[in-house]
Write a protein that holds these residues in place. Structure first.
Motif, mmCIF file in Angstrom:
data_model
loop_
_atom_site.group_PDB
_atom_site.id
_atom_site.type_symbol
_atom_site.label_atom_id
_atom_site.label_comp_id
_atom_site.label_asym_id
_atom_site.label_seq_id
_atom_site.Cartn_x
_atom_site.Cartn_y
_atom_site.Cartn_z
ATOM 1 N N GLY A 178 0.813 -1.210 0.000
ATOM 2 C CA GLY A 178 0.000 0.000 0.000
ATOM 3 C C GLY A 178 0.851 1.267 0.000
ATOM 4 O O GLY A 178 0.525 2.258 -0.644
ATOM 5 N N ASN A 179 1.971 1.193 0.715
ATOM 6 C CA ASN A 179 2.898 2.318 0.749
ATOM 7 C C ASN A 179 3.374 2.708 -0.632
ATOM 8 O O ASN A 179 3.412 3.889 -0.999
ATOM 9 N N GLY A 180 3.770 1.679 -1.377
ATOM 10 C CA GLY A 180 4.247 1.928 -2.749
ATOM 11 C C GLY A 180 3.133 2.507 -3.593
ATOM 12 O O GLY A 180 3.361 3.405 -4.411
ATOM 13 N N VAL A 181 1.929 2.004 -3.392
ATOM 14 C CA VAL A 181 0.801 2.496 -4.181
ATOM 15 C C VAL A 181 0.544 3.971 -3.884
ATOM 16 O O VAL A 181 0.370 4.781 -4.799
ATOM 17 N N GLU A 182 0.570 4.329 -2.602
ATOM 18 C CA GLU A 182 0.320 5.734 -2.252
ATOM 19 C C GLU A 182 1.363 6.643 -2.903
ATOM 20 O O GLU A 182 1.030 7.713 -3.416
ATOM 21 N N ALA A 183 2.612 6.205 -2.857
ATOM 22 C CA ALA A 183 3.662 7.022 -3.467
ATOM 23 C C ALA A 183 3.427 7.169 -4.963
ATOM 24 O O ALA A 183 3.651 8.233 -5.545
ATOM 25 N N ASP A 256 10.882 13.921 -14.985
ATOM 26 C CA ASP A 256 9.885 14.728 -14.289
ATOM 27 C C ASP A 256 9.756 14.352 -12.816
ATOM 28 O O ASP A 256 9.331 15.155 -11.990
ATOM 29 N N GLY A 257 10.088 13.126 -12.488
ATOM 30 C CA GLY A 257 9.913 12.719 -11.102
ATOM 31 C C GLY A 257 10.832 11.582 -10.730
ATOM 32 O O GLY A 257 11.358 10.864 -11.589
ATOM 33 N N ILE A 258 11.058 11.441 -9.434
ATOM 34 C CA ILE A 258 11.846 10.311 -8.933
ATOM 35 C C ILE A 258 11.146 9.735 -7.704
ATOM 36 O O ILE A 258 10.701 10.488 -6.827
ATOM 37 N N PHE A 259 11.028 8.429 -7.672
ATOM 38 C CA PHE A 259 10.525 7.741 -6.485
ATOM 39 C C PHE A 259 11.722 7.172 -5.730
ATOM 40 O O PHE A 259 12.552 6.472 -6.314
ATOM 41 N N THR A 285 8.124 9.274 -1.921
ATOM 42 C CA THR A 285 8.887 8.246 -1.236
ATOM 43 C C THR A 285 7.983 7.532 -0.233
ATOM 44 O O THR A 285 6.752 7.663 -0.318
ATOM 45 N N THR A 286 8.591 6.787 0.683
ATOM 46 C CA THR A 286 7.798 6.160 1.744
ATOM 47 C C THR A 286 8.426 6.464 3.084
ATOM 48 O O THR A 286 9.618 6.767 3.152
ATOM 49 N N ASP A 287 7.673 6.384 4.131
ATOM 50 C CA ASP A 287 8.077 6.697 5.505
ATOM 51 C C ASP A 287 8.138 8.209 5.718
ATOM 52 O O ASP A 287 8.814 8.924 4.988
ATOM 53 N N LEU A 288 7.489 8.632 6.761
ATOM 54 C CA LEU A 288 7.423 10.056 7.058
ATOM 55 C C LEU A 288 8.557 10.444 7.999
ATOM 56 O O LEU A 288 8.416 10.394 9.206
ATOM 57 N N VAL A 302 9.781 17.352 -2.512
ATOM 58 C CA VAL A 302 9.044 16.171 -2.056
ATOM 59 C C VAL A 302 7.561 16.517 -2.007
ATOM 60 O O VAL A 302 7.148 17.437 -1.306
ATOM 61 N N LYS A 303 6.764 15.789 -2.783
ATOM 62 C CA LYS A 303 5.351 16.154 -2.893
ATOM 63 C C LYS A 303 4.447 15.269 -2.043
ATOM 64 O O LYS A 303 3.334 15.651 -1.715
ATOM 65 N N GLY A 304 4.922 14.111 -1.764
ATOM 66 C CA GLY A 304 4.070 13.248 -0.968
ATOM 67 C C GLY A 304 4.720 11.909 -0.747
ATOM 68 O O GLY A 304 5.753 11.592 -1.353
ATOM 69 N N LEU A 305 4.116 11.114 0.142
ATOM 70 C CA LEU A 305 4.710 9.816 0.424
ATOM 71 C C LEU A 305 3.679 8.886 1.037
ATOM 72 O O LEU A 305 2.632 9.320 1.515
ATOM 73 N N GLY A 306 4.004 7.636 1.008
ATOM 74 C CA GLY A 306 3.187 6.661 1.690
ATOM 75 C C GLY A 306 3.815 6.396 3.040
ATOM 76 O O GLY A 306 4.992 6.090 3.127
ATOM 77 N N ALA A 307 3.031 6.549 4.096
ATOM 78 C CA ALA A 307 3.619 6.387 5.419
ATOM 79 C C ALA A 307 3.026 5.178 6.114
ATOM 80 O O ALA A 307 1.881 4.786 5.861
ATOM 81 N N GLN A 308 3.804 4.605 6.998
ATOM 82 C CA GLN A 308 3.307 3.519 7.825
ATOM 83 C C GLN A 308 2.975 4.089 9.183
ATOM 84 O O GLN A 308 3.222 5.257 9.460
ATOM 85 N N LEU A 309 2.443 3.261 10.028
ATOM 86 C CA LEU A 309 2.058 3.720 11.353
ATOM 87 C C LEU A 309 2.889 2.980 12.389
ATOM 88 O O LEU A 309 2.395 2.097 13.092
#
Ligand SMILES: Nc1ncnc2c1ncn2[C@@H]1O[C@H](COP(=O)(O)OP(=O)(O)OP(=O)(O)O)[C@@H](O)[C@H]1O
Ligand SMILES: Nc1ncnc2c1ncn2[C@@H]1O[C@H](COP(=O)(O)OP(=O)(O)OP(=O)(O)O)[C@@H](O)[C@H]1O
Ligand SMILES: [Mg+2]
Ligand SMILES: [Mg+2]
Lengths: 367, 332, 501, 332
Positions: A178-183, A256-259, A285-288, A302-309
């Motif tokens: 899910g993290n990868g998907v959010e990114a 245009d972008g890098i993950f 990216t992932t992790d906040l 950095v525009k956004g990321l998938g974070a875990q809890l």
């Protein structure tokens, strides 16, 4: 074990330890949104939400009577993610009257982890909470520990040949897929569904990062055919991000972008973009982490990321250990959902992820 | 060239001149024993109720240090010639994989062992030839092989581990116990005795020390110093390959990270043991004690329940204190 | 014997280093049972010729015949196979091994298991050393030995091996008369066993005593080969130097004030059992010699004064003021200088250039602002190269490429350049040729004349007698006699005193 | 004690007599230039259409190597005395954090810089004192500080990074460009010139080389070798602290991983440059070229699009080939 915690209290506000309520039942944050969990467990099983876990006051009282001990056997401890999780574990165990008698860090080395397991076993803990570096080569050591009657709770992965319910209690994992998907979603949105992007990936056989990468790439390929992944750069350590991203930007001027596979190499990508004068690059990216949070807040690349809890994962792990001590049946695969973090929801997300207010520095940057 | 100094007035760099006419008592050969005893006593006292002194735990320390000890034995020879081998960790990793692959491919235990040891010998040979034939400093040569061999180990299975199911292999190389005695202890003892005899009681050992003591003088005395250097690098490669087998047997798998970064621990064990980084002075027993001491510190600090960062901080302090204490103890 | 064919002959040997000819078509031959002296000034090419014979260097041109057979000697192994062995001027011992281990390196006894039998080697070494009448523990690390003992070990090593041709490159450079005597009796034994011995030395008196024939090189060219019975010292010197030497190597009574305060006072100096209660004073303008046997404690005395050796008790005053000297830096600040006896270890940074070595102790005087004044440094270095007649291509040459004697001159240059008020010289002329020796004597006298106080240790009695105004005799760590130079009439008198009678 | 070798036949380990008469021509001082040129040519040809030769990319290489170069300059002095400093990477990490914390606490840019550099100096002082006062080999001392300081860097913020928002700091220490010229290039050039003059033109430099060349002869010549050693370790700590500032400025943060593992790269650059691990011979310019060469290889291989494993393998090969080629080129 208090040394580390004490140290954290008088340090940076961002890492202030969260107060754990000392009454009431123990659960993870009830405000976490119920989301579909995208990843499945190592045995293909459907995940159970961590929100369903609970230790009541009576449960806790009972556990306290046993004066149990626990050891944390980590694969690596140098990330905000792991710090938050360790903090939550320590706090929850304290609440449960379980003493944390050892914390180890294998530095991503399986052989060191096996030694750590052996050493920790000498102290005869009742519980081991652990992230296996490698499912294959650590299996024998875990098996030995399990056979010695130690209750194993895994985070983020298991070891080969161990059976849930018999050899270990359960696995708690963030939703890595899910993290990868959010990114990927953030990336696609920022690029309006088209463009050329690069991927800075973790060049190692590590379950967690592989899943994130696969998720990101599959999402892009399947949902956003106009986005083309034109470059791949592998890293082996957290310091390599800058070099790899710089080379990528040199070679592909029109990127245009890098993950970036997680936030620390992501900081290197930010630095590379800055050096190349590419303020318009979209980085997800992932992790906040603190630094990417700040970058996001101040409207940087950095525009956004998938974070875990991680904090709630930590609590969940402690609760599951409690289940085992109480001989309560535990679900074998427990997850917490992935959270999409962007500048817009940064403050709330921070609360959710770390259970504390966003650091002042980031707060002021948002305005 | 510090050593030149110490050669001639039989003292360490500190500048005190303790020239004795008696059997030159060199502190370096003995410090580590005192330091080791100090560490053991310290942990036994502070951790006696936490399982540190249990037989199991002590045997664990031996299991955990066996690979470092074995690579240290060969490294003692390398460093005694005044050279260095940074590639041992990578070699161990590659050997664990080649052996595992050979086992997987059905070559049997003998085949797996031969392939694993052969891998080590081959890399050792390349190191030795580059050093002796091209005259490139061993630091550079082995730093290059550290990378190349490490890369190869990653590449050969694309970082995936290779499981080993051969129970005999796993028993003999790492996991087995004979009665209460771990097989790794037996390997360590056997290898230590051989290495000790080799260094102290054979012409090869004597010539190794001579080569490191003064290479050209050794050459004038009829020592084929190039051959000696080639041999010590072969030996180092072989033992690293062997350590790779032990990692594989202990972990029931081959993996590219086994042994990664071990070079520093191995060299540290050797230097701690009393072998001079400048060559000419070497002690095999010291190396094993040095390795055990590092392993004991690692073990004790984990049992103490310290955080990882605290473990790192305190480990450094203990090493310094232990060495300083050892020197005091020797000076009486 | 005359008619006998040579056992070894080297024909037409040439060798150049980097285009500079060091040996120019040299012929050289030795007969069985002969001691053949090889002589020549520092840098004449003696060591190089012998290194060609032992396979350390290969000749650019020329042949080597042994027993009339053409042989190729490409490395030290080939030399060994032809039963050639050599006592190297720069020594071939391993400092980190013991005396016994060094002597039998690669030739150790083995037990029945094929393991080294060190006990046997130690026993053999003990016997050998007893025969040589030196008091060295076979289990001592060679690195802990002083140069004299180092040299005896080197000799013992050469004597312990099976050879036919034995090359001795200045074997007695650091030996006193006593050890030299013993060595000579050994050489005579070997001679009678039919060994061919090539003997290189700068000590004239030895040559006529021990040698049968003599070959002289000058600037890489063969000058003469003569029968020793047919030649006298003056002729030899003339061959070596290329002209007759007018200045003789003799003592001149010097004038200096004795009623002034001493520059250096040493009081009750003791170092374990090696130096006991040593007292002496040095006066400005005075040259004092210390004579003694090997191990009599001379080196230890001056090392203690200079702060480079241990000291148990004792006070040192410089110009009447008590000074605390813990390191050489303190000593230099107090105006002392020591020319150490072991040039390889204490004297030179061998892999650095001549210039860098010369200016090392005087860097503070070479400053121009923040930096070293290179012009000045070059000038100082060049001046000393000229003054001491140092044979080097230029001042940038690495010192380990210089001949032994020339290296020794650099050690001297280092300290002469520093202009100290007290100069201590420990065996200053080891390996220095006869021409340079007289020059050094002149320089030292000049310094004394300019008001410096000078302390000289030397095992070469003629040299000590030529230089000193006053002589202290040390024996087993004590100063047992003090003699005014003019009270000494013959070398034998001094020799007698040294032996402790 | 390899160097002793050269005493007796005046040659390097290889045995050929390539000693020239001009200002001591030592192959070690020049190989790296030829090797570097070779590497540049190779990548320029093979990667000319992939941006390798673009100014941006070349400037990137300089940016990426600046920290290694700067630590290498100081390490050149350390290694020239025959010692070694393994703690530089950890010092850089700790300094980046202490500087960032000081900035965060509002001490301003001067305060942050002072704290960062002070951290480096302090660790350098501890290293130097342990070496000179207790006489513990520098390998052990600095291995211990490597751990202790690394642990401290982890512990001080519990592994959390500390962001730096001071734009001037970030500009001056790492991120800024003056016109087209990156500030890191300016730092590198300035530091190189100073270090070069220090080593070649001052008494301190001469005494450093003499200490490494023959410690006891240096001592007899009145060189306070203990002081020299203390100073080179102070210098090494200072420069590592400075590198920490540059990491911080470039990444706009302090973090405990910055510089981790750099010690090997730094030492490799120094040795590649031609400085002898045995002391006595050192070259500052060589070190910088060595560092640039490693950086160029890293950069070129990434641009080539190789896997990490392939990069590792090929990097080792290139270093060996380049050195071998350099030696050929010198021999003509
Ligand atoms: N490897 C070398 N490279 C360059 N020059 C050399 C080398 N070896 C010797 N030389 C030079 O050759 C000359 C002859 O040296 P050699 O050592 O043979 O002299 P020597 O006759 O033994 O003198 P001494 O009596 O001082 O020992 C010297 O000028 C020396 O500097
Ligand atoms: N019997 C011995 N065995 C080992 N080392 C010795 C012995 N005698 C002296 N030495 C060492 O040799 C060095 C020189 O010795 P010392 O100062 O006593 O002699 P010296 O009077 O200067 O004589 P010389 O310099 O002629 O040998 C010292 O370092 C001393 O420790
Ligand atoms: Mg000579
Ligand atoms: Mg003496």
């Amino acid at each position: 074990a208090c040394g580390g915690q004490q140290a954290t209290t008088d340090k940076e506000p961002a890492n202030k330890t969260v107060e754990m309520p000392d009454t009431g039942s123990l659960t993870i944050n009830p405000e976490i949104e119920d989301k579909e969990i995208l990843g499945t467990g190592p045995f293909g099983e459907q995940a159970v939400s961590a929100k369903t876990l609970e230790l009541t006051e009576e449960d806790i009282a009972k556990i306290k009577e046993g004066s149990y001990t626990a050891a944390l056997v980590m694969h690596y401890s140098g990330t905000d993610y792991m710090t938050a999780q360790t903090d939550a574990l320590k706090a929850s165990f304290e609440r449960m009257g379980v003493e944390v008698i050892a914390v180890t860090d294998a530095q991503f080395k399986a052989e060191k982890q096996v030694s750590d397991i052996e050493t920790v076993t000498a102290k005869k803990p009742d519980i081991i909470v652990s992230v296996p570096v490698d499912p294959v080569s650590t299996a024998a050591a875990y098996k030995k520990a399990a056979d010695a009657g130690i209750k194993l709770v895994f985070m983020d992965g298991t070891a080969q040949g161990l059976e849930p319910g018999k050899d270990f209690v359960s696995i708690v994992s963030g939703d890595n897929y899910g993290n990868g998907v959010e990114a990927a979603e953030v990336m696609a949105e920022e690029l309006d569904g088209k463009g050329k992007i690069g991927v800075v990936f973790h060049d190692a056989d590590f379950f967690v990062t592989k899943q994130r990468q696969t998720a990101f790439e599959e999402t892009i390929k399947e949902k956003y055919p106009d986005i083309e992944i034109v470059a791949h750069g592998g890293i082996t350590g957290p310091n390599d991000g800058e070099k790899v991203a710089s080379a990528m930007l040199t070679q592909h001027q029109d990127l245009d972008g890098i993950f970036a596979i997680w936030d620390v190499p992501g900081e290197g990508v930010v630095s590379a973009a800055r050096t190349a004068g590419r303020d318009d690059l979209v980085i997800t990216t992932t992790d906040l982490g603190t630094n990417v949070g700040l970058e996001m807040a101040s409207g940087g690349t950095v525009k956004g990321l998938g974070a875990q809890l991680p904090y709630d994962q930590g609590i969940a792990e402690a609760i599951l250990a409690g289940y085992a001590l109480l001989d309560k049946e535990a679900p074998s695969y427990v997850t917490t959902p992935a959270v999409q973090v962007t500048k817009e929801n940064l403050e709330e997300s921070w609360q959710l992820v770390y259970r504390q207010d966003v650091p002042e520095l980031i707060q002021s940057a948002i305005q | 060239m510090q050593s030149k100094d110490s050669n001639l007035n039989g003292t360490v760099a500190v500048g005190s001149h303790t020239v004795s006419r008696k059997k030159t008592f060199d502190w370096r050969n003995y410090i580590v024993y005192f330091a080791f005893i100090g560490v053991i006593i310290y942990f036994s006292v502070t951790l006696h109720d936490q399982g540190f002194v249990s037989t199991d735990n002590l045997l664990n320390i031996i299991r955990q240090t066996a690979m470092i000890s074995l690579m240290g034995l060969a490294m003692t020879f390398v460093i005694s010639t005044g050279e260095i081998d940074l590639s041992v960790g990578s070699i161990a990793a590659l050997s664990s994989l080649t052996a595992a692959l050979a086992l997987q491919a059905g070559y049997g235990m003998i085949g797996g062992v031969a392939v694993g040891l052969g891998t080590g010998l081959l890399v050792g040979l390349v190191n030795g030839l580059l050093l002796t034939k091209l005259g490139i400093p061993s630091f550079l040569v082995t730093l290059a092989t550290l990378g190349t061999v490490g890369g190869l180990a990653m590449w050969i299975t694309d970082t995936a581990p290779v499981p080993i199911v051969d129970a005999t292999f796993n028993f003999v190389f790492g996991s087995g116990d004979i009665g209460p005695i771990p097989i790794l202890l037996i390997w360590t003892i056997v290898a230590t005795i051989i290495a000790h005899l080799l260094l102290r009681k054979t012409s090869f050992g004597r010539q190794t020390l001579a080569t490191g003591g003064n290479e050209s003088a050794a050459r004038f005395s009829g020592v084929n110093t190039q051959r000696i250097k080639l041999l010590v690098f072969l030996g180092s490669g072989f033992m690293a390959g062997f350590a790779g087998l032990l990692y594989a047997g202990r972990m029931h798998a081959g993996r590219f990270t086994f042994g990664q970064g071990d070079e520093l621990s191995v060299i540290a064990a050797v230097i701690l043991g009393g072998t001079s980084l400048f060559g000419g002075v070497g002690t095999v027993i010291g190396t094993v004690i040095g390795s055990l001491m590092i392993g004991t510190i690692n073990n004790g600090l984990i049992i103490m329940g310290l955080d990882v960062s605290q473990q790192m901080m305190i480990k450094g302090l203990i090493i310094i204190l232990a060495v300083a204490f050892g020197r005091k103890a020797i000076k009486r | 014997m005359r008619l006998e064919k040579p056992m070894l002959s080297m024909k037409n040997i040439s060798k150049a280093f980097n285009g500079i000819t060091v040996l120019d078509s040299v012929d050289f031959s030795v007969k069985k049972g002969e001691v053949h002296a090889l002589m020549g000034g520092n840098g004449a090419g003696k060591s190089t010729l012998m290194k060609i014979l032992t396979g350390v260097y290969s000749a650019d041109q020329g042949e080597i015949y042994i027993d009339d057979q053409l042989v190729e000697i490409k490395n030290t192994d080939d030399a060994r196979k032809n039963y050639i062995s050599m006592i190297f001027q720069e020594f071939s011992l391993i400092p980190t091994l013991t005396v016994a281990q060094n002597i039998f390196l690669t030739r150790e006894d083995k037990t029945s298991f094929g393991l080294l039998n060190d006990k046997e080697c130690v026993e053999k070494t003990r016997k050998l050393l007893q025969e040589l009448e030196v008091d060295i523990d076979p289990n001592e690390l060679v690195g802990n030995l002083g140069v004299g003992y180092w040299q005896m070990t080197e000799i013992a090593k050469a004597l312990s091996q099976e050879t036919k041709i034995l090359v001795m490159d200045e074997p007695t450079a650091s030996l006193t008369k006593k050890e030299t005597k013993i060595l000579f009796s050994f050489i005579n034994q070997l001679k009678s066993k039919g060994y061919a011995i090539i003997y290189i030395s700068h000590r004239m008196d030895e040559i006529l005593e021990i040698c049968d024939r003599i070959t002289i090189l000058r600037d890489g060219k063969h000058v003469a080969t003569e029968d020793c019975k047919q030649i006298d010292l003056d002729m030899v010197i003339q061959y070596i130097v290329g002209s007759s030497m007018d200045k003789a190597f003799e003592w001149k009574e010097r004038e200096y004030a004795t009623d002034v305060a001493p520059v250096l006072e040493v009081k009750n100096l003791s170092i374990g059992s090696k130096v006991q209660d040593v007292n002496f004073n040095l006066y400005p303008g005075e040259i004092v010699g210390i004579a003694g046997l090997m191990g009599s404690g001379r080196t230890e005395t001056v090392s203690a004064i200079f702060g480079t050796g241990p000291k148990d008790s004792g006070d040192i005053n410089v110009n009447g003021q008590p000074v605390t000297i813990k390191t050489a830096t303190d000593a230099i600040k107090a105006g002392l200088a020591l020319i150490p006896e072991d040039r390889r270890v204490q004297g030179l940074v061998l892999e650095h250039s001549v210039k860098d070595n010369v200016i090392l102790p005087i860097l503070s005087k070479m400053q121009k602002g923040l930096f070293i004044d290179n012009k000045k440094a070059d000038k100082v270095a060049n001046d000393f190269v000229k003054k001491l007649n140092i044979k080097t291509d230029d001042i940038y040459k690495t010192t380990n490429l210089l001949s032994g004697g020339n290296q020794q001159k650099i050690v001297l240059a280092k300290w002469l350049a520093n202009d100290p008020s007290v100069l201590m010289l420990d065996e200053p002329t080891i390996g220095v040729d006869i021409g340079a020796k007289t020059e050094i004597v002149d320089v030292v006298r000049e310094l004394a004349d300019s008001g410096k106080a000078i302390l000289v240790i030397s095992s070469e009695l003629p040299e000590l007698l030529a230089l000193s105004d006053r002589i202290l005799v040390m024996h087993e760590g004590r100063i047992i006699r003090e003699m005014q130079r003019r009270e000494i009439h013959t070398e034998e008198e001094l020799q007698h005193a040294i032996q402790g009678f």
